[in-house]
Scaffold this motif. Structure first.
Motif, PDB file in Angstrom:
ATOM      1  N   GLU A   1       0.820  -1.214   0.000  1.00  0.00           N
ATOM      2  CA  GLU A   1       0.000   0.000   0.000  1.00  0.00           C
ATOM      3  C   GLU A   1       0.857   1.269   0.000  1.00  0.00           C
ATOM      4  O   GLU A   1       0.527   2.245  -0.677  1.00  0.00           O
ATOM      5  CB  GLU A   1      -0.937   0.013   1.207  1.00  0.00           C
ATOM      6  CG  GLU A   1      -2.017  -1.059   1.181  1.00  0.00           C
ATOM      7  CD  GLU A   1      -3.327  -0.561   0.591  1.00  0.00           C
ATOM      8  OE1 GLU A   1      -3.307   0.400  -0.210  1.00  0.00           O
ATOM      9  OE2 GLU A   1      -4.364  -1.130   0.944  1.00  0.00           O
TER      10      GLU A   1
ATOM     11  N   SER B   1       0.761   3.943  -3.045  1.00  0.00           N
ATOM     12  CA  SER B   1       0.347   5.331  -2.808  1.00  0.00           C
ATOM     13  C   SER B   1       1.332   6.305  -3.445  1.00  0.00           C
ATOM     14  O   SER B   1       0.930   7.297  -4.066  1.00  0.00           O
ATOM     15  CB  SER B   1       0.250   5.606  -1.302  1.00  0.00           C
ATOM     16  OG  SER B   1      -0.753   4.831  -0.714  1.00  0.00           O
TER      17      SER B   1
ATOM     18  N   ARG C   1      -1.024   9.367 -11.295  1.00  0.00           N
ATOM     19  CA  ARG C   1      -2.487   9.505 -11.333  1.00  0.00           C
ATOM     20  C   ARG C   1      -2.946  10.436 -12.466  1.00  0.00           C
ATOM     21  O   ARG C   1      -2.268  11.356 -12.898  1.00  0.00           O
ATOM     22  CB  ARG C   1      -2.989   9.992  -9.982  1.00  0.00           C
ATOM     23  CG  ARG C   1      -2.476  11.380  -9.522  1.00  0.00           C
ATOM     24  CD  ARG C   1      -3.327  12.488 -10.046  1.00  0.00           C
ATOM     25  NE  ARG C   1      -2.970  13.791  -9.576  1.00  0.00           N
ATOM     26  CZ  ARG C   1      -3.187  14.872 -10.302  1.00  0.00           C
ATOM     27  NH1 ARG C   1      -3.671  14.787 -11.534  1.00  0.00           N
ATOM     28  NH2 ARG C   1      -2.888  16.070  -9.815  1.00  0.00           N
TER      29      ARG C   1
ATOM     30  N   HIS D   1      -9.100   2.004  -1.856  1.00  0.00           N
ATOM     31  CA  HIS D   1      -7.775   1.394  -1.968  1.00  0.00           C
ATOM     32  C   HIS D   1      -7.559   0.751  -3.340  1.00  0.00           C
ATOM     33  O   HIS D   1      -6.430   0.737  -3.854  1.00  0.00           O
ATOM     34  CB  HIS D   1      -7.572   0.387  -0.837  1.00  0.00           C
ATOM     35  CG  HIS D   1      -7.383   1.047   0.497  1.00  0.00           C
ATOM     36  ND1 HIS D   1      -6.171   1.509   0.926  1.00  0.00           N
ATOM     37  CD2 HIS D   1      -8.275   1.349   1.473  1.00  0.00           C
ATOM     38  CE1 HIS D   1      -6.300   2.062   2.122  1.00  0.00           C
ATOM     39  NE2 HIS D   1      -7.576   1.972   2.478  1.00  0.00           N
TER      40      HIS D   1
ATOM     41  N   ILE E   1      -6.517   3.540  -5.611  1.00  0.00           N
ATOM     42  CA  ILE E   1      -5.099   3.881  -5.449  1.00  0.00           C
ATOM     43  C   ILE E   1      -4.240   2.906  -6.253  1.00  0.00           C
ATOM     44  O   ILE E   1      -3.316   3.306  -6.966  1.00  0.00           O
ATOM     45  CB  ILE E   1      -4.695   3.842  -3.963  1.00  0.00           C
ATOM     46  CG1 ILE E   1      -5.342   5.004  -3.204  1.00  0.00           C
ATOM     47  CG2 ILE E   1      -3.163   3.906  -3.815  1.00  0.00           C
ATOM     48  CD1 ILE E   1      -5.096   4.977  -1.704  1.00  0.00           C
TER      49      ILE E   1
ATOM     50  N   SER F   1      -1.779   3.728  -9.730  1.00  0.00           N
ATOM     51  CA  SER F   1      -0.339   3.479  -9.846  1.00  0.00           C
ATOM     52  C   SER F   1       0.042   3.155 -11.291  1.00  0.00           C
ATOM     53  O   SER F   1       1.199   3.280 -11.683  1.00  0.00           O
ATOM     54  CB  SER F   1       0.083   2.317  -8.949  1.00  0.00           C
ATOM     55  OG  SER F   1      -0.341   1.063  -9.494  1.00  0.00           O
TER      56      SER F   1
ATOM     57  N   HIS G   1      -7.886   8.929   5.226  1.00  0.00           N
ATOM     58  CA  HIS G   1      -8.112   8.674   3.799  1.00  0.00           C
ATOM     59  C   HIS G   1      -8.074   9.977   3.010  1.00  0.00           C
ATOM     60  O   HIS G   1      -7.556  10.029   1.888  1.00  0.00           O
ATOM     61  CB  HIS G   1      -9.460   7.975   3.594  1.00  0.00           C
ATOM     62  CG  HIS G   1      -9.442   6.513   3.925  1.00  0.00           C
ATOM     63  ND1 HIS G   1      -9.349   6.048   5.208  1.00  0.00           N
ATOM     64  CD2 HIS G   1      -9.508   5.410   3.131  1.00  0.00           C
ATOM     65  CE1 HIS G   1      -9.357   4.719   5.207  1.00  0.00           C
ATOM     66  NE2 HIS G   1      -9.443   4.320   3.952  1.00  0.00           N
TER      67      HIS G   1
ATOM     68  N   ILE H   1      -4.483  11.015   2.453  1.00  0.00           N
ATOM     69  CA  ILE H   1      -3.854  10.213   1.393  1.00  0.00           C
ATOM     70  C   ILE H   1      -4.287  10.722   0.024  1.00  0.00           C
ATOM     71  O   ILE H   1      -3.460  10.937  -0.868  1.00  0.00           O
ATOM     72  CB  ILE H   1      -4.236   8.721   1.551  1.00  0.00           C
ATOM     73  CG1 ILE H   1      -3.661   8.149   2.849  1.00  0.00           C
ATOM     74  CG2 ILE H   1      -3.731   7.912   0.351  1.00  0.00           C
ATOM     75  CD1 ILE H   1      -4.247   6.794   3.243  1.00  0.00           C
TER      76      ILE H   1
ATOM     77  N   ILE I   1      -2.071  12.510  -3.078  1.00  0.00           N
ATOM     78  CA  ILE I   1      -2.088  11.957  -4.434  1.00  0.00           C
ATOM     79  C   ILE I   1      -2.525  13.030  -5.429  1.00  0.00           C
ATOM     80  O   ILE I   1      -1.938  13.168  -6.513  1.00  0.00           O
ATOM     81  CB  ILE I   1      -3.012  10.721  -4.501  1.00  0.00           C
ATOM     82  CG1 ILE I   1      -2.396   9.555  -3.710  1.00  0.00           C
ATOM     83  CG2 ILE I   1      -3.260  10.302  -5.959  1.00  0.00           C
ATOM     84  CD1 ILE I   1      -3.301   8.345  -3.567  1.00  0.00           C
TER      85      ILE I   1
ATOM     86  N   ALA J   1       2.210  11.184   0.091  1.00  0.00           N
ATOM     87  CA  ALA J   1       1.270  10.065  -0.060  1.00  0.00           C
ATOM     88  C   ALA J   1       1.794   8.833   0.676  1.00  0.00           C
ATOM     89  O   ALA J   1       1.043   8.138   1.368  1.00  0.00           O
ATOM     90  CB  ALA J   1       1.064   9.748  -1.533  1.00  0.00           C
ATOM     91  N   ARG J   2       3.086   8.586   0.532  1.00  0.00           N
ATOM     92  CA  ARG J   2       3.691   7.435   1.216  1.00  0.00           C
ATOM     93  C   ARG J   2       3.625   7.603   2.736  1.00  0.00           C
ATOM     94  O   ARG J   2       3.311   6.660   3.463  1.00  0.00           O
ATOM     95  CB  ARG J   2       5.145   7.262   0.759  1.00  0.00           C
ATOM     96  CG  ARG J   2       5.292   6.764  -0.688  1.00  0.00           C
ATOM     97  CD  ARG J   2       6.750   6.795  -1.132  1.00  0.00           C
ATOM     98  NE  ARG J   2       7.569   5.914  -0.320  1.00  0.00           N
ATOM     99  CZ  ARG J   2       7.782   4.633  -0.578  1.00  0.00           C
ATOM    100  NH1 ARG J   2       7.224   4.069  -1.652  1.00  0.00           N
ATOM    101  NH2 ARG J   2       8.527   3.895   0.203  1.00  0.00           N
TER     102      ARG J   2
ATOM    103  N   MET K   1      -0.018   7.133   3.983  1.00  0.00           N
ATOM    104  CA  MET K   1      -0.402   5.728   4.003  1.00  0.00           C
ATOM    105  C   MET K   1       0.317   4.986   5.133  1.00  0.00           C
ATOM    106  O   MET K   1      -0.270   4.114   5.787  1.00  0.00           O
ATOM    107  CB  MET K   1      -0.099   5.061   2.661  1.00  0.00           C
ATOM    108  CG  MET K   1      -0.538   3.603   2.576  1.00  0.00           C
ATOM    109  SD  MET K   1      -2.334   3.376   2.818  1.00  0.00           S
ATOM    110  CE  MET K   1      -2.936   3.849   1.177  1.00  0.00           C
TER     111      MET K   1
END
Length: 225
Positions: free
Chosen positions: A100, A104, A111, A144, A147, A151, A188, A191, A195, A203-204, A207
Motif C-alpha cells: 500500500e 500510494s 495519477r 484502496h 489507489i 499506480s 483517507h 492520502i 495523491i 502520499a507514502r 499511508m
C-alpha cells in the motif's frame, strides 16, 4: 496414479498456454483435443483447472472463453494459500503495508484526472456512511482499489486487489470492536490530497500513518504484539 494424472494435466496446460489470448473464444473441445494432440478427458481436466483459476469461463451454449483480464486469476490460489498457511495478523499487516505504501507513492506520481474521480467517489461514499460502519467496507475497498489502479502498474494492481480481499476478510473476522470511523476517514482524505497534489513522499507518509494507526488499534485489542 494421482501423480501421473497431475503430470498429464500439467502437460496439457503447457500446450494450452500459447493459444490463450485475453477475451478470445477457444475452439470446441473436440477440435482443441485434435489440435493439441491430447485426449478429451485430459483436456477437460486442464480446462477445469483454468476455470478454477479464473483464466477461462465455460458458458453453456457459447463455449469456453478466455478472461478479458487477469483480475481474478490469483484469487482462488491465494484463498487456498491463506487457508493452508494461516498467516498471522502481523504477516498480513506487514504485507499490506509494504504494498500500500509503495502504491500510494506511485499513484501520486502517475495519477490521472479519471483516477482522482474514482478516489473522490469512494471518499464521498465513505463519508456518507460514517454512522454505519458496516456500510463503509465497500467504499473503503474501492478507495484502496482506486489507489492501486492509479499506480498504473497492472501487475501490482492485480496482486494488491487479490491480496486485499483475503486480508480484509481475515481482519474483519479478527477485529472484535469498531475503529474510529472519523479518524479513519480523515486519514483517507490526507492520502487522497497528497495523491491529488502529486506529492509522492506525502502520499507514502500518509499511508504509512494509516497503517501505523491500524497496527496501534490491533495492539490495543491484543491481536498484535
Amino acid at each position: 496414479m494421482m501423480k501421473r494424472k497431475g503430470s498429464v494435466v500439467n502437460g496439457v496446460l503447457g500446450r494450452l498456454k500459447p493459444i490463450l489470448t485475453a477475451g478470445s473464444r477457444l475452439p470446441s473441445e473436440r477440435e482443441l483435443s485434435k489440435r493439441l494432440r491430447v485426449s478429451r478427458p485430459s483436456l477437460r481436466e486442464a480446462l477445469r483447472t483454468l476455470e478454477l483459476m479464473g483464466v477461462v469461463d465455460t458458458r453453456h451454449g457459447s463455449g469456453t472463453h478466455v478472461a478479458e483480464t487477469g483480475t481474478d486469476v490469483l484469487k482462488k490460489p491465494l484463498e487456498f494459500l491463506f487457508m493452508l498457511d494461516r498467516p498471522s495478523v502481523a504477516d498480513l499487516l506487514d504485507t499490506r503495508t509494504l504494498l500500500e505504501v509503495h502504491l500510494s507513492g506511485k499513484a501520486a506520481e502517475m495519477r490521472t484526472d479519471a483516477d482522482l474521480k474514482a478516489l473522490d467517489a469512494a471518499l464521498g461514499d465513505i463519508k456518507k456512511n460514517l454512522s454505519k460502519p458496516s456500510e463503509v467496507t465497500d467504499p473503503d475497498l474501492r478507495f484502496h482499489q482506486a489507489i492501486a489502479a492509479a499506480s498504473h502498474n497492472r501487475l501490482l494492481e492485480r496482486l494488491m486487489n487479490c491480496l486485499r480481499e483475503a486480508i480484509s476478510a481475515l481482519m474483519d473476522v479478527a477485529w472484535p470492536g469498531q475503529p474510529d470511523m472519523k479518524a479513519s476517514y480523515e486519514m483517507h482524505v490526507r492520502i487522497a490530497t497528497a495523491i491529488r497534489k502529486k506529492d509522492v513522499d506525502g502520499a507514502r507518509q500518509a499511508m504509512t500513518r494509516h497503517m501505523d494507526g491500524m497496527a496501534k488499534e490491533l495492539k490495543e485489542v491484543g491481536l498484535l504484539k
